[in-house]
Design a protein around this motif. Structure first.
Motif, PDB file in Angstrom:
ATOM      1  N   VAL A   2       0.854  -1.181   0.000  1.00  0.00           N
ATOM      2  CA  VAL A   2       0.000   0.000   0.000  1.00  0.00           C
ATOM      3  C   VAL A   2       0.891   1.233   0.000  1.00  0.00           C
ATOM      4  N   THR A   3       0.714   2.094  -1.000  1.00  0.00           N
ATOM      5  CA  THR A   3       1.482   3.335  -1.055  1.00  0.00           C
ATOM      6  C   THR A   3       0.508   4.501  -1.159  1.00  0.00           C
ATOM      7  N   ASN A   4       1.024   5.684  -0.880  1.00  0.00           N
ATOM      8  CA  ASN A   4       0.146   6.844  -0.837  1.00  0.00           C
ATOM      9  C   ASN A   4       0.933   8.118  -1.051  1.00  0.00           C
ATOM     10  N   SER A   5       0.253   9.131  -1.580  1.00  0.00           N
ATOM     11  CA  SER A   5       0.837  10.458  -1.644  1.00  0.00           C
ATOM     12  C   SER A   5       0.831  11.033  -0.238  1.00  0.00           C
ATOM     13  N   PRO A   6       1.910  11.686   0.157  1.00  0.00           N
ATOM     14  CA  PRO A   6       1.941  12.266   1.505  1.00  0.00           C
ATOM     15  C   PRO A   6       0.764  13.215   1.730  1.00  0.00           C
ATOM     16  N   GLY A   7       0.121  13.079   2.876  1.00  0.00           N
ATOM     17  CA  GLY A   7      -0.972  13.975   3.211  1.00  0.00           C
ATOM     18  C   GLY A   7      -2.334  13.539   2.731  1.00  0.00           C
ATOM     19  N   ASN A  44     -14.537   2.339   8.951  1.00  0.00           N
ATOM     20  CA  ASN A  44     -15.249   1.479   8.012  1.00  0.00           C
ATOM     21  C   ASN A  44     -14.403   0.374   7.396  1.00  0.00           C
ATOM     22  N   LEU A  45     -13.214   0.120   7.931  1.00  0.00           N
ATOM     23  CA  LEU A  45     -12.376  -0.935   7.383  1.00  0.00           C
ATOM     24  C   LEU A  45     -12.995  -2.308   7.612  1.00  0.00           C
ATOM     25  N   SER A  46     -12.940  -3.142   6.586  1.00  0.00           N
ATOM     26  CA  SER A  46     -13.340  -4.537   6.756  1.00  0.00           C
ATOM     27  C   SER A  46     -12.186  -5.258   7.464  1.00  0.00           C
ATOM     28  N   ASP A  47     -12.429  -6.462   7.914  1.00  0.00           N
ATOM     29  CA  ASP A  47     -11.373  -7.244   8.555  1.00  0.00           C
ATOM     30  C   ASP A  47     -10.204  -7.474   7.604  1.00  0.00           C
ATOM     31  N   GLU A  48     -10.503  -7.706   6.323  1.00  0.00           N
ATOM     32  CA  GLU A  48      -9.459  -7.933   5.327  1.00  0.00           C
ATOM     33  C   GLU A  48      -8.621  -6.667   5.103  1.00  0.00           C
ATOM     34  N   GLU A  49      -9.300  -5.524   5.026  1.00  0.00           N
ATOM     35  CA  GLU A  49      -8.575  -4.262   4.841  1.00  0.00           C
ATOM     36  C   GLU A  49      -7.712  -3.957   6.076  1.00  0.00           C
ATOM     37  N   ARG A  50      -8.248  -4.199   7.254  1.00  0.00           N
ATOM     38  CA  ARG A  50      -7.495  -3.963   8.480  1.00  0.00           C
ATOM     39  C   ARG A  50      -6.201  -4.794   8.477  1.00  0.00           C
ATOM     40  N   ALA A  51      -6.289  -6.031   8.007  1.00  0.00           N
ATOM     41  CA  ALA A  51      -5.111  -6.894   7.914  1.00  0.00           C
ATOM     42  C   ALA A  51      -4.086  -6.331   6.936  1.00  0.00           C
ATOM     43  N   VAL A  52      -4.558  -5.781   5.824  1.00  0.00           N
ATOM     44  CA  VAL A  52      -3.644  -5.197   4.829  1.00  0.00           C
ATOM     45  C   VAL A  52      -2.924  -3.989   5.405  1.00  0.00           C
ATOM     46  N   TYR A  53      -3.667  -3.092   6.050  1.00  0.00           N
ATOM     47  CA  TYR A  53      -3.091  -1.862   6.551  1.00  0.00           C
ATOM     48  C   TYR A  53      -2.276  -2.045   7.830  1.00  0.00           C
ATOM     49  N   PHE A  54      -2.738  -2.931   8.706  1.00  0.00           N
ATOM     50  CA  PHE A  54      -2.088  -3.062  10.016  1.00  0.00           C
ATOM     51  C   PHE A  54      -1.428  -4.404  10.247  1.00  0.00           C
ATOM     52  N   GLY A  55      -1.511  -5.313   9.282  1.00  0.00           N
ATOM     53  CA  GLY A  55      -0.847  -6.590   9.391  1.00  0.00           C
ATOM     54  C   GLY A  55      -1.372  -7.493  10.493  1.00  0.00           C
ATOM     55  N   ASN A  56      -2.633  -7.318  10.875  1.00  0.00           N
ATOM     56  CA  ASN A  56      -3.228  -8.149  11.932  1.00  0.00           C
ATOM     57  C   ASN A  56      -3.928  -9.334  11.355  1.00  0.00           C
TER      58      ASN A  56
END
Length: 56
Positions: A2-7, A44-56
């Protein structure tokens, strides 16, 4: 990866600076090593999205 523009929110890409100026009391949620999510997207994160963003 996951990458993003700063801000900008990682999920909706909205400017976090603009969001903070409008809401004043809401700040982004830090995603270690990746960026930030706006409060609305974080709530509003799903469980799958939460795993992607936070590695849980």
């Amino acid at each position: 990866m996951v990458t993003n523009s700063p801000g900008n929110c990682l999920r909706c890409k909205q400017s976090l600076g603009l969001l903070e100026r409008i809401t004043e009391d809401l700040t982004g949620v830090s995603v270690p090593g990746k960026g930030e999510l706006c409060p609305n997207c974080y709530r509003n994160l799903s469980d799958e999205e939460r795993a992607v963003y936070f590695g849980n």
